[in-house]
Design an enzyme around this catalytic site. Structure first.
Site, PDB file in Angstrom:
ATOM      1  N   HIS A 117      -7.319   1.667  -7.023  1.00 26.37           N
ATOM      2  CA  HIS A 117      -7.482   1.538  -5.568  1.00 26.37           C
ATOM      3  C   HIS A 117      -8.402   0.360  -5.237  1.00 26.37           C
ATOM      4  CE1 HIS A 117      -6.894   6.012  -6.110  1.00 26.37           C
ATOM      5  NE2 HIS A 117      -5.937   5.756  -5.235  1.00 26.37           N
ATOM      6  N   CYS A 155       4.677  13.610  -5.105  1.00 22.32           N
ATOM      7  CA  CYS A 155       5.172  12.345  -4.553  1.00 22.32           C
ATOM      8  C   CYS A 155       5.377  12.434  -3.038  1.00 22.32           C
ATOM      9  CB  CYS A 155       6.500  11.957  -5.180  1.00 22.32           C
ATOM     10  SG  CYS A 155       6.419  11.531  -6.923  1.00 22.32           S
ATOM     11  N   CYS A 160       9.402  16.720  -4.739  1.00 25.01           N
ATOM     12  CA  CYS A 160       8.137  16.710  -5.491  1.00 25.01           C
ATOM     13  C   CYS A 160       7.003  16.628  -4.484  1.00 25.01           C
ATOM     14  CB  CYS A 160       8.057  15.524  -6.456  1.00 25.01           C
ATOM     15  SG  CYS A 160       6.416  15.402  -7.213  1.00 25.01           S
ATOM     16  N   HIS A 183       5.045  12.969 -12.153  1.00 22.44           N
ATOM     17  CA  HIS A 183       3.993  13.988 -12.179  1.00 22.44           C
ATOM     18  C   HIS A 183       4.103  14.985 -13.327  1.00 22.44           C
ATOM     19  CE1 HIS A 183       3.493  12.544  -8.028  1.00 22.44           C
ATOM     20  NE2 HIS A 183       2.239  12.838  -8.262  1.00 22.44           N
ATOM     21  N   LYS A 218      -1.853   6.044  -8.615  1.00 23.51           N
ATOM     22  CA  LYS A 218      -2.435   7.036  -7.734  1.00 23.51           C
ATOM     23  C   LYS A 218      -1.954   8.435  -8.102  1.00 23.51           C
ATOM     24  CE  LYS A 218       0.462   7.333  -3.655  1.00 23.51           C
ATOM     25  NZ  LYS A 218       0.432   7.130  -2.213  1.00 23.51           N
ATOM     26  N   CYS A 223       9.258  16.282 -12.171  1.00 24.35           N
ATOM     27  CA  CYS A 223       9.142  14.912 -11.660  1.00 24.35           C
ATOM     28  C   CYS A 223       8.736  13.994 -12.809  1.00 24.35           C
ATOM     29  CB  CYS A 223       8.099  14.870 -10.544  1.00 24.35           C
ATOM     30  SG  CYS A 223       7.616  13.199 -10.077  1.00 24.35           S
ATOM     31  N   LYS A 251      -0.958   3.559 -17.999  1.00 29.42           N
ATOM     32  CA  LYS A 251      -0.883   3.139 -16.610  1.00 29.42           C
ATOM     33  C   LYS A 251      -1.891   3.903 -15.743  1.00 29.42           C
ATOM     34  CE  LYS A 251       2.215   4.859 -13.747  1.00 29.42           C
ATOM     35  NZ  LYS A 251       3.525   5.316 -13.312  1.00 29.42           N
ATOM     36  N   HIS A 307     -10.200   5.433  -7.819  1.00 29.68           N
ATOM     37  CA  HIS A 307     -10.341   4.857  -9.160  1.00 29.68           C
ATOM     38  C   HIS A 307     -10.196   3.342  -9.062  1.00 29.68           C
ATOM     39  CE1 HIS A 307      -6.019   4.320  -9.436  1.00 29.68           C
ATOM     40  NE2 HIS A 307      -5.764   5.612  -9.456  1.00 29.68           N
TER      41      HIS A 307
HETATM   42 ZN   LIG Z   1       6.195  13.433  -8.298  1.00 34.90          ZN
END
Ligand SMILES: [Zn+2]
Length: 524
Positions: free
Chosen positions: A23, A132, A129, A157, A307, A154, A304, A20
């Site tokens: 990156h 992550c 997680c 996430h 990634k 998380c 926001k 996206h």
């Molecule tokens: Zn996470």
């Protein structure tokens, strides 16, 4: 590091992600800095690549009925390498963490730390997680909502974490807290910008835990060299790319000439780069990075882009309409590098029209067209310079120096704003001098020549100064101006010295008018 070495890295892409604009933003920033240094006579070297190990990739590959390596190969070829073409990245190397040069030398690094007593065996129980790829402290967790109500999830996430209990190898990171704090104190530039530095310092001041660096519940990773029932924790593995790509473990001479690096990272992964990574290097007796620079978030519609949340806009959605130069220019100009910034199609479109098409592109087209029309394309010699002409020349020198100073601070947005002062002054100069009026009067022939000569010089300076940011348009301009040699070989720090070629040739519009902009509605 040899004199004039400038080694710069992006984070390596996690192959499971979808490319996206976040990156692409990081890539462009690192690429602009690398190109700038390359054109300043430095031995600049830009590294990017892919992060291919870990449980999440194993699970996705399995779900897709392929091996993790096949999965990574597919994404590297169909998503990540094409991204570099989409935004015109001139990287010097592309490392994959499945490369043999990485795996073998990452193992060497690990064995060295083990031999030196920095690694021990321990038990670990904690919330993990998979999104992550990280053990979470309870302070990193929040109460779930919807289908996950009643569970801890998380915070990044919004998905449940897993309670894991493992026998792991641990890196004695806690032993490096004092040395890290001394590093941040003694070298304020080590972590930048300032807000990032403060955050990292207060994190380390709260005390460091040791780091679990191996996993034994799955096998997609680099084997721990003294215990092949474990694979190396994916972050520990990934960080090592910055040295394995530069010759660590296999080419000492190359490594000495490149290292240390400047790392450009998103602020979400700042701690990995500014805490764990220098501690790993200290343990191995390797010089810490030159700098870790954490850039801000891109906000789209107030949300926001990271990634972890795939609120992504594909970079090609922008470049298909506006081109790669406009992508690069927009994100480098509109967002203060290091701060959060908002992307909007309206802002992109407005800057394309006013700054690139009308401001710079139109200036280039008009000046070249006038040299063709009034002087048969021959760049006229200058007569006596007036104060107006000398003011343009003074601005060329001033913005060349100021832009270089801004780049030294990684303030790409400031460098561009400075260069644009020359764009604006040249436009004002043309309006004031009215070469079209001078052309009608035979007695003004010499003055016409001086004005066009001055404008051509200014354009050449702009082509060189903007080449790291908008390489396609400036390359066309440089050849239309009759510049000698390749534009990328011109010294950006001496851009003001250019005094013009002999002959200009017609120039197509550098930033053509865009009739209608269709805003993609999906993925936003
Ligand atoms: Zn996470």
């Amino acid at each position: 590091m040899s004199a004039g070495s400038f080694y710069i890295t992006t984070p390596i892409f996690y192959v499971n992600d979808v490319p996206h604009i976040g990156h692409a933003y990081t890539e462009v920033a690192a690429d602009v800095l690398a190109r700038w240094h390359r054109q300043s006579g430095d031995d600049a070297w830009l590294l990017t690549g892919t992060d291919e190990h870990g449980q999440k990739i194993l699970r996705t590959a399995t779900a897709n009925g392929v091996t993790p390596k096949e999965w990574a190969d597919r994404l590297v070829e169909t998503a990540w390498k094409p991204l570099l073409e989409t935004v015109n990245i001139a990287n010097d190397d592309f490392i994959r963490t499945t490369d043999e040069r990485h795996e073998v030398n990452a193992q060497k690094f690990l064995k060295h730390l083990h031999d030196e007593g920095h690694i021990y065996t321990g038990e670990y129980e904690g919330y993990y997680c998979v999104g992550c790829e990280e053990y979470k402290q309870t302070t990193d967790l929040v109460d779930g909502a919807g289908e996950y109500a009643g569970q801890l999830v998380c915070a990044i996430h919004s998905k449940p974490v897993e309670l894991l209990h493992e026998k792991n190898y641990f890196f004695k990171m806690s032993a490096f807290a004092d040395r890290l704090l001394a590093l941040y104190e003694q070298n304020p530039n080590f972590v930048q910008p300032e807000a990032a530095r403060n955050e990292v310092m207060s994190f380390v001041k709260r005390g460091l835990s040791d780091l679990s660096i191996s996993r034994s519940s799955f096998d997609w990773g680099i084997k721990v060299p003294w215990d092949e029932s474990h694979v190396v924790y994916v972050w520990f593995d990934a960080l090592l790319n910055y040295i394995t790509a530069a010759g660590y473990g296999q080419n000492d001479e190359e490594f000495a000439s490149r290292w240390p690096a400047t790392h450009i990272v998103g602020k979400d992964i700042l701690r990995f780069h500014a805490v764990i990574w220098p501690a790993m290097l200290m343990a191995a007796g390797i010089e810490v990075p030159k700098q870790v620079f954490g850039h801000g978030w891109l906000l789209v519609g107030g949300e926001k882009m990271s990634k972890s949340k795939l609120t992504g806009i594909a970079p090609s959605q922008i470049t298909d309409t506006f081109g790669s130069d406009a992508f690069r220019y927009y994100f480098m100009r509109a967002i203060s590098f290091g701060q959060d910034g908002s992307f909007s199609w309206e802002d992109l479109s407005a800057r394309y029209q006013s700054e690139l098409a009308n401001g710079f592109g139109n200036l280039a087209s008009r000046v070249i067209a006038m040299v063709v029309r009034y002087c048969d394309g021959v760049v006229p010699a200058a007569g006596a310079f007036t104060a107006d002409d000398l003011a343009i020349q003074a601005t060329e020198k001033r913005v060349t120096d100021a832009a270089a100073a801004a780049i030294d601070q990684l303030a790409i947005h400031d460098a561009l704003a400075t260069v644009w002062e020359l764009v604006d002054e040249l436009n004002g100069y043309i309006t004031l001098q009215e070469p079209w009026a001078l052309a009608k009067k035979p007695e003004s022939r010499e003055r016409l020549g001086t004005v066009l000569h001055t404008a051509v010089r200014g354009l050449g300076t702009l082509a060189v100064l903007l080449s790291p940011v908008i390489p396609v348009a400036t390359g066309k301009l440089w050849s239309a101006l009759g510049g000698d040699g390749a534009l990328v070989d011109q010294r950006v720090d001496l851009a003001w010295e250019w005094t013009g070629g002999a002959q200009v040739t017609a120039l197509e519009p550098l930033f053509p008018r865009i009739e209608s902009i269709v805003e993609p509605t999906d993925g936003q």
